[in-house]
Design an enzyme around this catalytic site. Sequence first.
Site, PDB file in Angstrom:
ATOM      1  N   HIS A 223      -6.443   7.388  39.264  1.00 15.11           N
ATOM      2  CA  HIS A 223      -6.294   7.071  37.837  1.00 15.11           C
ATOM      3  C   HIS A 223      -4.638   6.964  37.683  1.00 15.11           C
ATOM      4  CE1 HIS A 223      -4.717   8.378  34.198  1.00 15.11           C
ATOM      5  NE2 HIS A 223      -3.500   9.842  33.643  1.00 15.11           N
TER       6      HIS A 223
ATOM      7  N   CYS B 195      -7.243  12.203  30.683  1.00 14.26           N
ATOM      8  CA  CYS B 195      -7.501  11.220  32.073  1.00 14.26           C
ATOM      9  C   CYS B 195      -8.675  11.182  32.483  1.00 14.26           C
ATOM     10  CB  CYS B 195      -5.746  11.072  32.545  1.00 14.26           C
ATOM     11  SG  CYS B 195      -4.113  10.934  31.461  1.00 14.26           S
TER      12      CYS B 195
ATOM     13  N   ASN C  99      -0.058   4.123  31.240  1.00 10.59           N
ATOM     14  CA  ASN C  99      -0.734   5.006  31.336  1.00 10.59           C
ATOM     15  C   ASN C  99      -1.909   4.691  30.301  1.00 10.59           C
ATOM     16  OD1 ASN C  99      -2.556   7.216  31.093  1.00 10.59           O
ATOM     17  ND2 ASN C  99      -1.252   8.995  32.028  1.00 10.59           N
TER      18      ASN C  99
HETATM   19  N1  ACO Z   1      14.719   7.025  30.323  1.00  8.31           N
HETATM   20  C1  ACO Z   1      15.899   7.960  30.988  1.00  8.31           C
HETATM   21  N2  ACO Z   1      15.769   8.694  30.842  1.00  8.31           N
HETATM   22  C2  ACO Z   1      15.090  10.084  30.692  1.00  8.31           C
HETATM   23  C3  ACO Z   1      13.408   9.222  30.210  1.00  8.31           C
HETATM   24  C4  ACO Z   1      13.775   7.797  29.928  1.00  8.31           C
HETATM   25  N3  ACO Z   1      12.410   7.574  29.949  1.00  8.31           N
HETATM   26  N4  ACO Z   1      13.154  10.436  30.322  1.00  8.31           N
HETATM   27  C5  ACO Z   1      13.594  11.778  30.371  1.00  8.31           C
HETATM   28  N5  ACO Z   1      15.080  10.853  31.376  1.00  8.31           N
HETATM   29  C6  ACO Z   1      15.709  11.721  31.505  1.00  8.31           C
HETATM   30  C7  ACO Z   1      15.296  13.499  31.566  1.00  8.31           C
HETATM   31  O1  ACO Z   1      16.046  13.681  29.876  1.00  8.31           O
HETATM   32  C8  ACO Z   1      16.233  14.305  32.063  1.00  8.31           C
HETATM   33  O2  ACO Z   1      17.581  13.710  32.132  1.00  8.31           O
HETATM   34  P1  ACO Z   1      18.367  15.810  32.318  1.00  8.31           P
HETATM   35  O3  ACO Z   1      18.273  15.810  33.428  1.00  8.31           O
HETATM   36  O4  ACO Z   1      20.274  15.127  31.838  1.00  8.31           O
HETATM   37  O5  ACO Z   1      18.087  16.692  32.232  1.00  8.31           O
HETATM   38  C9  ACO Z   1      15.710  13.161  33.913  1.00  8.31           C
HETATM   39  O6  ACO Z   1      15.067  12.579  32.844  1.00  8.31           O
HETATM   40  C10 ACO Z   1      14.807  13.841  34.858  1.00  8.31           C
HETATM   41  O7  ACO Z   1      13.772  13.609  34.337  1.00  8.31           O
HETATM   42  P2  ACO Z   1      12.465  14.490  34.597  1.00  8.31           P
HETATM   43  O8  ACO Z   1      11.451  14.706  33.442  1.00  8.31           O
HETATM   44  O9  ACO Z   1      12.475  15.739  35.824  1.00  8.31           O
HETATM   45  O10 ACO Z   1      11.808  13.594  35.074  1.00  8.31           O
HETATM   46  P3  ACO Z   1      10.769  12.770  36.552  1.00  8.31           P
HETATM   47  O11 ACO Z   1      11.239  13.249  37.570  1.00  8.31           O
HETATM   48  O12 ACO Z   1       9.929  14.276  36.703  1.00  8.31           O
HETATM   49  O13 ACO Z   1       9.742  11.786  35.834  1.00  8.31           O
HETATM   50  C11 ACO Z   1       8.064  11.577  34.081  1.00  8.31           C
HETATM   51  C12 ACO Z   1       9.410  12.243  34.553  1.00  8.31           C
HETATM   52  C13 ACO Z   1       8.020  10.476  34.740  1.00  8.31           C
HETATM   53  C14 ACO Z   1       7.092  12.220  33.497  1.00  8.31           C
HETATM   54  C15 ACO Z   1       7.408  12.240  35.915  1.00  8.31           C
HETATM   55  O14 ACO Z   1       7.338  13.578  35.912  1.00  8.31           O
HETATM   56  C16 ACO Z   1       5.917  11.991  35.889  1.00  8.31           C
HETATM   57  O15 ACO Z   1       5.307  11.161  36.089  1.00  8.31           O
HETATM   58  N6  ACO Z   1       4.864  13.505  35.277  1.00  8.31           N
HETATM   59  C17 ACO Z   1       3.030  13.528  35.646  1.00  8.31           C
HETATM   60  C18 ACO Z   1       2.622  12.463  34.621  1.00  8.31           C
HETATM   61  C19 ACO Z   1       1.189  12.419  34.833  1.00  8.31           C
HETATM   62  O16 ACO Z   1       0.908  12.090  35.887  1.00  8.31           O
HETATM   63  N7  ACO Z   1       0.301  12.616  33.746  1.00  8.31           N
HETATM   64  C20 ACO Z   1      -1.075  12.675  34.008  1.00  8.31           C
HETATM   65  C21 ACO Z   1      -2.223  12.158  33.451  1.00  8.31           C
HETATM   66  S1  ACO Z   1      -0.968  11.773  31.640  1.00  8.31           S
HETATM   67  C22 ACO Z   1      -3.400  12.475  30.529  1.00  8.31           C
HETATM   68  O17 ACO Z   1      -3.751  13.597  30.649  1.00  8.31           O
HETATM   69  C23 ACO Z   1      -2.809  11.752  29.183  1.00  8.31           C
END
Ligand code: ACO
Length: 340
Positions: free
Chosen positions: A267, A123, A297
């Site tokens: 980003h 990214c 993204n």
């Molecule tokens: N729908 C419903 N539930 C979901 C989904 C979904 N799409 N995805 C995950 N869950 C559930 C999980 O299974 C978990 O359930 P559990 O508590 O029963 O185990 C719960 O939701 C919480 O999951 P987390 O992963 O802890 O959720 P979080 O609040 O961290 O959000 C996210 C996840 C959106 C991916 C976030 O962590 C994020 O944005 N991270 C950064 C991503 C990023 O910035 N990437 C940048 C670079 S990308 C690149 O370089 C290509």
Amino acid sequence: MSTSNPALQPLCTSSIIGTGSYLPEKVLTNDDLSKIVDTSDEWITTRTGIKERHIAADDQATSDLAAEAARRAMTAAGVTPEDIDLIVVATVTPDMFFPSTACFVQRKIGATNAVCFDISAACSGFLYALQVARHFLNAGSRTTALVIGAEKLSSLVNWEDRNTCVLFGDGAGAVVIRAVDADTDAPGRVLSTVMGSDGTLSDLLKVPGGGSALPITPENAASRPNTIHMEGRETFKHAVTRMCQASEQALEMAGLTKADIAMVIPHQANARIITAIADRLGLPEEKTFVNVDKYGNTSAATIPVALDEAHRQGRIKRGDIVLLVAFGGGFTWASSVLRW
Ligand code: ACO
């Protein structure tokens, strides 16, 4: 980059003279996704701010998206394909391992005078590519470059993994940059850039298979190693920290402060990350550009697409200080300060 030694001051500097972007026609909404995996519009919107993303057609490769963004940027810049003598494409979804996607773009737009290569920095790729192209221009070895961020991430997504498939989209953005006299006050000037990498954290965000380390075999294919694997929470924390640090460093290098920023274009990975950065930089909503809701993204494409939109919507005006900042797999990060 600025330097205190006058002997090392570049004779030329680089200005962005045109921007363009292209998003494929097909739109995939959160409701559409909830029919594919166990998710909901409410979960995706609350956790990421994403409402929909664009998905390329089966017969559209990354270079097709890139070429269209490039044509639009060249039109905006008022240059012909023959004027372009350098094409740098940032992508993690190249058409093929080789030739480079930049060479395919060259063929598609007819930029017969260009030297072409790709950059892989996830990214952060567009800002890495901008900096590399800028060095060619500042050194006087090239005059007019196309810098492109383009991705067909739908080809790398595991559509059965709700943790990742809701986050990504396809698209491309491009800028034309030109070498200008270091003493002139040309618009679109890149004032400073900082970049960083931390390969010790490479396991947190990667596509583990399909390369030389783990070729796809009949035995491992079912576990889908050639798709995006991400530790979301860890990535989130590092993204906020690194993007804030890089922003402050790039401002300092340009001799500016947070108060000078007219617009930050971060980003576009997650609206919560963007809010966290804006809060730490003390920037109000109207000075923070957000379009992650429409496109998700798109990795290397997010910043050039957002820059193009910000410009065309009149959100940034000549003379404005614009801060670009990115973070991605590697980990990699980068920030550039522009005087629009
Ligand atoms: N729908 C419903 N539930 C979901 C989904 C979904 N799409 N995805 C995950 N869950 C559930 C999980 O299974 C978990 O359930 P559990 O508590 O029963 O185990 C719960 O939701 C919480 O999951 P987390 O992963 O802890 O959720 P979080 O609040 O961290 O959000 C996210 C996840 C959106 C991916 C976030 O962590 C994020 O944005 N991270 C950064 C991503 C990023 O910035 N990437 C940048 C670079 S990308 C690149 O370089 C290509």
